[in-house]
Design a protein around this motif. Structure first.
Motif, PDB file in Angstrom:
ATOM      1  N   ASP A  26       0.832  -1.206   0.000  1.00 19.74           N
ATOM      2  CA  ASP A  26       0.000   0.000   0.000  1.00 19.74           C
ATOM      3  C   ASP A  26       0.867   1.256   0.000  1.00 19.74           C
ATOM      4  OD1 ASP A  26      -2.292  -1.510   0.072  1.00 19.74           O
ATOM      5  OD2 ASP A  26      -2.439  -1.472   2.261  1.00 19.74           O
ATOM      6  N   MET A  27       0.355   2.290  -0.655  1.00 16.28           N
ATOM      7  CA  MET A  27       1.019   3.594  -0.641  1.00 16.28           C
ATOM      8  C   MET A  27       0.432   4.376   0.540  1.00 16.28           C
ATOM      9  SD  MET A  27       0.972   4.459  -4.731  1.00 16.28           S
ATOM     10  CE  MET A  27      -0.800   4.308  -4.825  1.00 16.28           C
ATOM     11  N   LEU A  28       1.266   4.668   1.527  1.00 19.32           N
ATOM     12  CA  LEU A  28       0.756   5.197   2.793  1.00 19.32           C
ATOM     13  C   LEU A  28       1.187   6.634   3.089  1.00 19.32           C
ATOM     14  CD1 LEU A  28       1.451   2.011   4.944  1.00 19.32           C
ATOM     15  CD2 LEU A  28      -0.715   2.689   3.902  1.00 19.32           C
ATOM     16  N   SER A  29       1.770   7.318   2.132  1.00 15.28           N
ATOM     17  CA  SER A  29       2.307   8.656   2.413  1.00 15.28           C
ATOM     18  C   SER A  29       1.194   9.695   2.553  1.00 15.28           C
ATOM     19  CB  SER A  29       3.264   9.089   1.299  1.00 15.28           C
ATOM     20  OG  SER A  29       2.535   9.451   0.140  1.00 15.28           O
ATOM     21  N   ASP A  30       1.552  10.826   3.160  1.00 13.48           N
ATOM     22  CA  ASP A  30       0.609  11.952   3.274  1.00 13.48           C
ATOM     23  C   ASP A  30       0.200  12.446   1.892  1.00 13.48           C
ATOM     24  OD1 ASP A  30       0.846  11.788   5.998  1.00 13.48           O
ATOM     25  OD2 ASP A  30       2.337  13.396   6.165  1.00 13.48           O
ATOM     26  N   LEU A  31       1.152  12.418   0.957  1.00 14.06           N
ATOM     27  CA  LEU A  31       0.875  12.894  -0.400  1.00 14.06           C
ATOM     28  C   LEU A  31      -0.205  12.042  -1.057  1.00 14.06           C
ATOM     29  CD1 LEU A  31       1.713  14.894  -2.634  1.00 14.06           C
ATOM     30  CD2 LEU A  31       3.379  13.204  -3.405  1.00 14.06           C
ATOM     31  N   THR A  32      -0.116  10.715  -0.885  1.00 15.26           N
ATOM     32  CA  THR A  32      -1.129   9.826  -1.454  1.00 15.26           C
ATOM     33  C   THR A  32      -2.491  10.099  -0.823  1.00 15.26           C
ATOM     34  OG1 THR A  32       0.393   8.060  -2.045  1.00 15.26           O
ATOM     35  CG2 THR A  32      -1.872   7.409  -1.607  1.00 15.26           C
ATOM     36  N   ARG A  33      -2.500  10.310   0.486  1.00 14.95           N
ATOM     37  CA  ARG A  33      -3.758  10.597   1.176  1.00 14.95           C
ATOM     38  C   ARG A  33      -4.396  11.872   0.631  1.00 14.95           C
ATOM     39  NH1 ARG A  33      -1.801   8.679   5.744  1.00 14.95           N
ATOM     40  NH2 ARG A  33      -0.939  10.678   6.367  1.00 14.95           N
ATOM     41  N   ASN A  34      -3.561  12.930   0.461  1.00 14.61           N
ATOM     42  CA  ASN A  34      -4.078  14.201  -0.051  1.00 14.61           C
ATOM     43  C   ASN A  34      -4.543  14.064  -1.499  1.00 14.61           C
ATOM     44  OD1 ASN A  34      -3.494  15.434   2.370  1.00 14.61           O
ATOM     45  ND2 ASN A  34      -1.490  16.182   1.721  1.00 14.61           N
ATOM     46  N   ASP A  35      -3.728  13.367  -2.319  1.00 19.50           N
ATOM     47  CA  ASP A  35      -4.106  13.176  -3.726  1.00 19.50           C
ATOM     48  C   ASP A  35      -5.403  12.384  -3.839  1.00 19.50           C
ATOM     49  OD1 ASP A  35      -1.899  14.549  -4.510  1.00 19.50           O
ATOM     50  OD2 ASP A  35      -0.738  12.824  -5.193  1.00 19.50           O
ATOM     51  N   LEU A  36      -5.539  11.355  -3.001  1.00 23.32           N
ATOM     52  CA  LEU A  36      -6.748  10.532  -3.031  1.00 23.32           C
ATOM     53  C   LEU A  36      -7.972  11.367  -2.661  1.00 23.32           C
ATOM     54  CD1 LEU A  36      -7.994   7.705  -3.330  1.00 23.32           C
ATOM     55  CD2 LEU A  36      -7.508   7.319  -0.911  1.00 23.32           C
ATOM     56  N   ASP A  37      -7.858  12.168  -1.614  1.00 29.59           N
ATOM     57  CA  ASP A  37      -8.978  13.024  -1.198  1.00 29.59           C
ATOM     58  C   ASP A  37      -9.356  14.005  -2.296  1.00 29.59           C
ATOM     59  OD1 ASP A  37      -9.039  11.768   1.226  1.00 29.59           O
ATOM     60  OD2 ASP A  37      -7.956  13.329   2.313  1.00 29.59           O
ATOM     61  N   THR A  38      -8.326  14.642  -2.886  1.00 26.84           N
ATOM     62  CA  THR A  38      -8.581  15.654  -3.931  1.00 26.84           C
ATOM     63  C   THR A  38      -9.223  15.028  -5.165  1.00 26.84           C
ATOM     64  OG1 THR A  38      -6.674  16.936  -3.166  1.00 26.84           O
ATOM     65  CG2 THR A  38      -7.501  17.419  -5.371  1.00 26.84           C
ATOM     66  N   LEU A  39      -8.639  13.920  -5.635  1.00 23.74           N
ATOM     67  CA  LEU A  39      -9.141  13.291  -6.861  1.00 23.74           C
ATOM     68  C   LEU A  39     -10.522  12.665  -6.647  1.00 23.74           C
ATOM     69  CD1 LEU A  39      -5.817  11.690  -8.137  1.00 23.74           C
ATOM     70  CD2 LEU A  39      -7.012  13.640  -9.124  1.00 23.74           C
ATOM     71  N   LEU A  40     -10.736  12.067  -5.474  1.00 26.38           N
ATOM     72  CA  LEU A  40     -12.062  11.511  -5.172  1.00 26.38           C
ATOM     73  C   LEU A  40     -13.119  12.603  -5.166  1.00 26.38           C
ATOM     74  CD1 LEU A  40     -11.647   8.822  -2.353  1.00 26.38           C
ATOM     75  CD2 LEU A  40     -12.751   8.524  -4.562  1.00 26.38           C
ATOM     76  N   SER A  41     -12.779  13.726  -4.513  1.00 23.95           N
ATOM     77  CA  SER A  41     -13.708  14.849  -4.441  1.00 23.95           C
ATOM     78  C   SER A  41     -14.043  15.369  -5.838  1.00 23.95           C
ATOM     79  CB  SER A  41     -13.099  15.956  -3.587  1.00 23.95           C
ATOM     80  OG  SER A  41     -13.933  17.084  -3.561  1.00 23.95           O
ATOM     81  N   MET A  42     -13.004  15.524  -6.668  1.00 20.71           N
ATOM     82  CA  MET A  42     -13.222  16.016  -8.037  1.00 20.71           C
ATOM     83  C   MET A  42     -14.083  15.040  -8.840  1.00 20.71           C
ATOM     84  SD  MET A  42      -9.443  17.472  -8.979  1.00 20.71           S
ATOM     85  CE  MET A  42      -9.830  17.558 -10.709  1.00 20.71           C
ATOM     86  N   GLU A  43     -13.770  13.747  -8.743  1.00 20.82           N
ATOM     87  CA  GLU A  43     -14.501  12.737  -9.521  1.00 20.82           C
ATOM     88  C   GLU A  43     -15.965  12.681  -9.109  1.00 20.82           C
ATOM     89  OE1 GLU A  43     -15.065   9.799 -12.392  1.00 20.82           O
ATOM     90  OE2 GLU A  43     -13.391  11.183 -12.059  1.00 20.82           O
ATOM     91  N   ILE A  44     -16.187  12.751  -7.798  1.00 20.84           N
ATOM     92  CA  ILE A  44     -17.571  12.705  -7.310  1.00 20.84           C
ATOM     93  C   ILE A  44     -18.344  13.923  -7.783  1.00 20.84           C
ATOM     94  CG2 ILE A  44     -18.959  12.940  -5.208  1.00 20.84           C
ATOM     95  CD1 ILE A  44     -16.984  10.989  -3.886  1.00 20.84           C
ATOM     96  N   LYS A  45     -17.713  15.093  -7.713  1.00 18.50           N
ATOM     97  CA  LYS A  45     -18.391  16.322  -8.162  1.00 18.50           C
ATOM     98  C   LYS A  45     -18.695  16.271  -9.649  1.00 18.50           C
ATOM     99  CE  LYS A  45     -16.615  19.277  -4.493  1.00 18.50           C
ATOM    100  NZ  LYS A  45     -15.662  20.311  -4.103  1.00 18.50           N
ATOM    101  N   LEU A  46     -17.763  15.700 -10.437  1.00 17.43           N
ATOM    102  CA  LEU A  46     -18.006  15.574 -11.878  1.00 17.43           C
ATOM    103  C   LEU A  46     -19.192  14.643 -12.145  1.00 17.43           C
ATOM    104  CD1 LEU A  46     -14.351  15.326 -13.259  1.00 17.43           C
ATOM    105  CD2 LEU A  46     -15.993  17.128 -13.759  1.00 17.43           C
ATOM    106  N   ARG A  47     -19.258  13.557 -11.389  1.00 17.71           N
ATOM    107  CA  ARG A  47     -20.334  12.588 -11.606  1.00 17.71           C
ATOM    108  C   ARG A  47     -21.687  13.116 -11.117  1.00 17.71           C
ATOM    109  NH1 ARG A  47     -18.238   6.382 -11.199  1.00 17.71           N
ATOM    110  NH2 ARG A  47     -16.173   6.702 -12.108  1.00 17.71           N
ATOM    111  N   LEU A  48     -21.650  14.078 -10.219  1.00 15.96           N
ATOM    112  CA  LEU A  48     -22.898  14.617  -9.667  1.00 15.96           C
ATOM    113  C   LEU A  48     -23.333  15.913 -10.345  1.00 15.96           C
ATOM    114  CD1 LEU A  48     -22.345  14.028  -5.837  1.00 15.96           C
ATOM    115  CD2 LEU A  48     -23.569  12.585  -7.460  1.00 15.96           C
ATOM    116  N   LEU A  49     -22.627  16.310 -11.403  1.00 18.39           N
ATOM    117  CA  LEU A  49     -22.967  17.577 -12.071  1.00 18.39           C
ATOM    118  C   LEU A  49     -24.422  17.596 -12.534  1.00 18.39           C
ATOM    119  CD1 LEU A  49     -19.827  18.521 -14.206  1.00 18.39           C
ATOM    120  CD2 LEU A  49     -20.824  19.794 -12.313  1.00 18.39           C
ATOM    121  N   ASP A  50     -24.889  16.448 -13.063  1.00 17.75           N
ATOM    122  CA  ASP A  50     -26.265  16.389 -13.577  1.00 17.75           C
ATOM    123  C   ASP A  50     -27.295  16.443 -12.463  1.00 17.75           C
ATOM    124  OD1 ASP A  50     -25.279  16.236 -16.099  1.00 17.75           O
ATOM    125  OD2 ASP A  50     -25.367  14.042 -16.226  1.00 17.75           O
TER     126      ASP A  50
END
Length: 744
Positions: free
Chosen positions: A693-717
């Protein structure tokens, strides 16, 4: 299941044993030999076998070395670094080579001597050769040549100046490389040698290579020996070093500041302030600002590091005052508090109150001290008995009162005349702010070996910390009012306000303002309202929707995002990174590069002469490590190179950037990342290669940011549509199915 047998006469290609390495070996004047080296056999047996192949006698006088630019000898200790496909060279043994060079550098022929010194400078980088040359008392020979030998040739300087300069340059280079191995103690050198090296700093100002090496030697002497520090401090003055900062060669400027930093760092506590006063008299800050920071060229990493070290050492001069408690019985210290009261309130009352009774004056003083915002209204000296910030807080308050008098009087009178309990107590706030500024600037901590986080604005004023305080105390007063904090429960209000003020300061510092005025301007744009907007925006960007459908969607798309992050990390490893080689004896620009092959199966790495511009091709990196051979990746204190003793190894910031690859039974590849981001990228990438597993702070931040963006894109409609917390209920079955239409 059926078993397929190989035909009787066919041969199945088997992988070579792990202990067998296929290499090419060169010998001048002969065709290279291709041979297999059995790593279980003694190295002497392998060398004998190679010599026998070329009919060479006395195999004990030969050795193998890498045929790349390093020319490093192969020994029993480092033979495991030989990789398949490596090109080696048969050459004279290190002992014999050292003996020959020891004789050649004493040649009466100038040309022969010059060539020998050039070879010595090259070979001295190899610790195996260095040990042999040092065993022949080679260091003493070089120091004698520097002390007296060069004088024989000074008469020839006019007609042989280039030759003489090169000869001295190679001599000093060889000396620096030999000493860098840490085999010989720095305490062994004479005053005559130190005087000679110090003289080169003035004499050879136009010869960059001699000047650079002389400065490097002086820096190492100071850092590695207390006795030599005292001798060097007597021989070299700040006045002699200053002209080198006014030149245009950034490397010379860097080495010059490094020497100043070394003298500053090793100076006894009672001499450090004296040295700071000399630096101020020589206008060091102004010269650095003009010729280094504001010069028309980019500041490289090493220069940025030296400027950071100078900044830290300068602020560390405040530690004594920061850790000094106020003596309530000391009249001189109490006079400072009287002066604060006088500046604030003498404008509204008669300067001479001696006609009043003692009780009346005491009552007036108590009232004024309350207005000034002290906790102890009767004896405000008691407010300064806590360390940190100790007397430093009082120093800052007096500086503000004297040098920014209008702002000081305005803040004090404005808060002392408020009726709404929203006054900001100047005294208590100043004490808390001073403590916080010391924490931000890490006053009292030793400089990091890897950090290069200097702030140009601190080089624009002789009293930069005090000016920094003056700007921040006005910010604190403004933010206090904007937050409508009250002094009734000061501790709670202080905590909330200080958090916001710290965020304002840190955000402004991150932009690296070039001057204190620019810093002030940045703060004006970071009002409390703006901070709330930024926080709200960041919360929106990292918003964690808690409804069940959103959590299920997150869970569904998280593996895709993690795979995306994994590919990004591996792509970065394929691009590679330049790592700096660090040691506790001398900071020097030595680099090595590591990158992953495009098929993700091999790590390529090797030494570099200088920091690269862009990517380094695989074929120019000498060494390889198959990913399949990696056993583990360890970090921090678990790294082999962090378990060694030494000042560098104990540094907290270095520990946070250290990681190691462990392979084979005892093989290791040690890293110190250039910064936290690269550390996270590499540890993530290596863990991904190992299936972990990738356990760094950077991975945690990237995961949060990308998840948030992806969810917002999918919920645009679904914008402006209320998403229920629970799925809608399944309706009851209809009473009949008459509405069903059969298409057939």
């Amino acid at each position: 299941c059926p078993v397929v047998l190989a035909p009787k006469n066919s041969s199945v290609a088997m992988p070579p044993p792990a202990d067998i390495v296929k290499v090419a070996i060169e010998w001048p004047g002969a065709f290279p030999k291709l041979m297999e080296i059995d790593q279980k056999k003694p190295l002497s047996s392998i060398i004998k076998e190679v010599c026998d192949g070329w009919s060479l006698a006395n195999h004990d006088q030969f050795a193998l070395q890498h045929a790349d630019s390093s020319n490093f000898y192969i020994t029993e200790k480092n033979r495991n670094e030989i990789k398949n496909g490596a090109i080696l060279r048969l050459t004279t043994s290190p002992a014999q080579n050292a003996q020959q060079l020891h004789e050649r550098i004493q040649s009466s022929s100038m040309d022969a001597k010059l060539e020998a010194l050039k070879d010595l400078a090259n070979y001295s980088r190899d610790v195996t050769f260095a040990q042999e040359f040092i065993n022949l008392d080679g260091i003493s020979l070089l120091t004698q040549m520097v002390e007296s030998g060069t004088e024989r040739y000074q008469k020839l300087q006019k007609i042989m100046k280039p030759c003489f300069g090169d000869m001295l340059s190679f001599t000093l280079t060889a000396f620096v490389e030999l000493m860098d191995h840490g085999i010989v103690s720095w305490d062994t050198f004479s005053v005559a040698f130190i005087k000679k090296i110090a003289s080169y700093v003035n004499k050879f100002a136009s010869d960059i290579s001699i000047l650079q090496r002389s400065l490097a030697i002086l820096e190492s002497m100071v850092l590695n020996s207390h006795d030599l520090y005292q001798k060097v401090a007597q021989e070299i003055t700040i006045g002699q070093l200053i002209p080198h900062l006014q030149g245009t060669d950034q490397e010379i400027q860097t080495y010059t500041i490094a020497v100043i930093n070394a003298l500053f760092l090793k100076a006894p506590d009672d001499k450090r302030q004296e040295m700071a006063n000399i630096l101020a008299q020589k206008q060091l800050r102004s010269i650095i600002l003009t010729h280094v920071i504001r010069a028309q060229r980019a500041i490289n990493n090493e220069m940025a590091h030296q400027l950071y070290v100078l900044q830290v050492l300068t602020f560390n001069l405040l530690e004594d005052r920061m850790m000094t408690k106020m003596d309530p019985q000391d009249q001189a210290q109490r006079d400072i508090i009287f002066e604060l009261r006088r500046i604030a309130f003498d404008a509204e009352c008669e300067p001479n109150n001696s006609s009043g009774s003692i009780e009346k004056r005491k009552s007036m003083y108590t009232r004024d001290y309350k207005k000034l915002g002290f906790i102890n209204h009767v004896n405000p000296a008691m407010d300064f008995t806590q360390t940190p910030p100790g007397m430093l807080a009082l120093d800052n308050m007096l500086y503000f009162a004297k040098h920014h008098q209008d702002a000081y009087i305005r803040i004090v009178l404005e808060n002392s005349s408020r009726e709404d309990k929203h006054e900001c107590p100047f005294g208590r706030s100043s004490i808390e702010l001073t403590k916080m500024l010391c924490e931000i600037l890490k006053v009292g901590e030793l400089p990091s070996e890897t950090c290069n986080d200097f702030h140009p604005m601190f080089f624009t004023h002789d009293r930069s910390f005090e000016e920094f305080f003056c700007i921040c105390i006005q910010l604190l007063n403004k933010t206090w009012k904007e937050m409508r904090a009250t002094s009734e429960d000061f501790n709670k209000a202080r905590k909330r306000v200080m958090q916001v003020v710290k965020e304002q300061i840190m955000r402004a510092l991150t932009t690296k303002p070039s001057s204190l005025d620019q810093f002030k301007s940045k703060l004006q744009n970071l009002s409390y309202t703006e901070i709330l907007k930024i926080r709200q925006s960041e919360r929106m960007n990292q918003e964690d929707f808690q409804s069940r459908p959103i959590l299920e969607l997150k869970e569904k798309i998280q593996p895709e995002i993690l795979e995306l992050i994994k590919q990004q990390r591996l792509n970065r490893l394929v691009e590679g990174t330049c790592f700096r080689k660090l040691n506790s004896r001398r900071r020097q620009d030595k680099f090595w590069y590591c990158r992953l092959s495009p098929n993700h199966k091999v790590l390529h790495y090797g030494d570099l002469e200088e920091s690269p511009q862009g990517e380094v091709p695989h074929d120019s990196l000498q060494d390889k490590l198959p990913v399949a051979d990696i056993k583990a990746v360890v970090t921090g204190k678990d790294c082999p190179h962090m378990k060694e003793k030494g000042a560098l190894k104990q540094n907290k910031e270095v520990l946070e950037l250290a990681f190691s690859i462990l392979y084979d039974s005892s093989g290791q590849l040690n890293f110190i990342a250039p910064d936290k981001h690269e550390y996270c990228v590499w540890t993530d990438g290596l863990n991904a290669l190992l299936g972990k597993d990738m356990l760094s702070d950077l991975t945690r931040n990237d995961l949060d940011t990308l998840l948030s963006m992806e969810i917002k894109l999918r919920l645009l409609d679904l914008e402006n549509i209320q998403i229920p917390d629970a799925p809608p209920p399944i309706p009851k079955e209809p009473s009949n199915y008459d509405f069903v239409y059969d298409c057939n």
